[in-house]
Design an enzyme around this catalytic site. Structure first.
Site, short mmCIF file in Angstrom:
data_model
loop_
_atom_site.label_atom_id
_atom_site.label_comp_id
_atom_site.label_asym_id
_atom_site.label_seq_id
_atom_site.Cartn_x
_atom_site.Cartn_y
_atom_site.Cartn_z
N ASP A 136 0.85 -1.20 0.00
CA ASP A 136 0.00 0.00 0.00
C ASP A 136 0.88 1.25 0.00
O ASP A 136 0.38 2.37 -0.11
CB ASP A 136 -1.02 -0.01 1.15
N SER A 137 2.22 1.05 0.03
CA SER A 137 3.15 2.16 -0.19
C SER A 137 2.94 2.76 -1.58
O SER A 137 3.47 3.83 -1.87
CB SER A 137 4.60 1.69 -0.04
N ASP A 171 -1.06 -6.11 -0.39
CA ASP A 171 -1.40 -5.51 0.90
C ASP A 171 -2.90 -5.30 1.06
O ASP A 171 -3.57 -4.86 0.12
CB ASP A 171 -0.73 -4.13 1.00
N LYS A 191 -1.19 -9.41 2.78
CA LYS A 191 -0.45 -8.93 3.96
C LYS A 191 -1.32 -7.94 4.73
O LYS A 191 -2.02 -7.14 4.11
CB LYS A 191 0.87 -8.26 3.55
N GLU A 247 -1.37 -5.43 8.54
CA GLU A 247 -0.53 -4.86 9.59
C GLU A 247 -1.14 -5.11 10.97
O GLU A 247 -2.36 -5.03 11.14
CB GLU A 247 -0.38 -3.34 9.38
N GLU A 295 9.21 -4.17 10.48
CA GLU A 295 9.60 -2.87 9.92
C GLU A 295 10.12 -1.94 11.01
O GLU A 295 9.45 -1.74 12.05
CB GLU A 295 8.40 -2.22 9.19
O1 KIV Z 1 3.56 -1.10 1.67
C1 KIV Z 1 4.74 -1.47 1.71
O2 KIV Z 1 5.55 -1.21 0.81
C2 KIV Z 1 5.17 -2.23 2.87
C3 KIV Z 1 6.63 -2.48 3.01
C4 KIV Z 1 7.29 -1.24 3.44
C5 KIV Z 1 6.91 -3.61 3.91
O3 KIV Z 1 4.37 -2.62 3.65
#
Ligand code: KIV
Length: 312
Positions: free
Chosen positions: A79-80, A118, A148, A150, A217
């Protein structure tokens, strides 16, 4: 006959089912869609044999094609993308539709790389039901191999329910960017004894809930190394030192393409940003000077046709 009756067999299911002589037609095992190199099993085995796991973020088809030819084990459609692709200050505005749009593009570019997508902010925190429905959407609508999310203890019910639905889960603990407001900024987590103990407990909790991998992280290197030793599942570090079972970086960071801010843990493996700016400048100059395009870049037509058109 099975599996010929299922020509569009799903990558994720196929990956998990492959390799055990399950198919009546042995030739089927040679087809790309059931011969993926990286699977939950191979990644777990890499931890056992102390082979490091490489992961990069990716958000589009053509970059995925390039990564596919590099030997990288895993892609994270993070989600980055909120920061790197969409220009938001954080990841909180990213939607399910954003993740599906980019996730599906990446999956279309991959054969052997294991793709994780994500779960965006508020797609799983709201309830276990929402978590399963949204994880299912990511799998069905992108074709990715795992999701993924969090959080540690706070999301263990969600991790268990998604895993029980047959969807592999990567957990993400330590500095979790979706909690940026709760943390009061993007800050290293786990420096105090209480924080470190909580992160270790989070690691145990996500493993027990069924996560097959966990991202650590921005936690102190020694804490990450200790967690990596204690867990049976692989740990993937980002800003977590050298003792993790694998590593992830945002690809624009490691290529030197993202200049807004450069975290301490980032290494530039290339200066692609500078190369791109130079190429844009050269293009600008050549277009303006009339040196690009040339005849060599064009398509031909019979001179006679042009002559006739001139008369009209
Ligand atoms: O969204 C992302 O890129 C991440 C990484 C920084 C692990 O969660």
């Amino acid at each position: 006959a099975f599996p010929a009756a299922f020509p569009t067999y799903h990558r994720a299911g196929a990956a998990q089912a492959s390799g055990e002589g399950l198919y009546r037609d042995p030739a089927a095992a040679e087809k790309g869609w059931i011969k993926m190199k990286n699977t939950v099993l191979s990644l777990m085995k890499m931890k056992e044999s102390r082979e490091k796991i490489s992961m990069l973020t990716c958000y589009d088809y053509s970059t995925a094609r390039l990564m596919e030819s590099s030997g990288i084990n895993m892609i994270l459609v993070g989600d980055s993308l909120g920061n790197t692709m969409l220009g938001y200050p954080d990841t909180l505005s990213v939607t399910m539709e954003d993740m599906i749009h980019h996730g599906a593009a990446v999956v279309r570019g991959c054969n052997d790389i294991f793709v994780v997508v994500d779960m965006p902010f508020m797609s799983y925190q709201t309830s276990v039901y929402d978590a399963v429905v949204n994880a299912g959407r990511l799998i069905k609508e992108t074709g990715c191999n795992a999701v993924k999310l969090e959080g540690g203890a706070a999301v263990k019910d969600q991790i268990k329910a998604i895993t029980d639905a047959g969807i592999p889960v990567v957990a993400h603990i330590g500095m979790t960017p979706q909690s940026v407001n709760a943390f009061g900024g993007f800050k290293v987590q786990g420096k105090s004894e209480a924080q470190a103990a909580r992160i270790l407990q989070d690691a145990y909790d996500v493993q027990e809930a069924g996560a097959f991998m966990v991202v650590l992280e921005c936690v102190p290197a020694k804490l990450a190394a200790l967690i990596s030793e204690k867990l049976a599942i692989p740990t993937i570090g980002i800003g977590a030192g050298e003792g993790c079972d694998g590593q992830v970086l945002v690809y624009q960071d490691m290529l030197g393409m993202f200049q807004d801010y450069v975290p301490k843990f980032v290494k530039h493996f290339a200066n692609a940003g500078e190369m791109m700016v130079q190429a844009f400048k050269d293009y600008d100059q050549e277009v303006k000077a009339g040196t690009y395009p040339t005849e060599a870049h064009g398509f031909k037509i019979e001179e006679e046709i042009i002559e006739k058109l001139k008369e009209k």
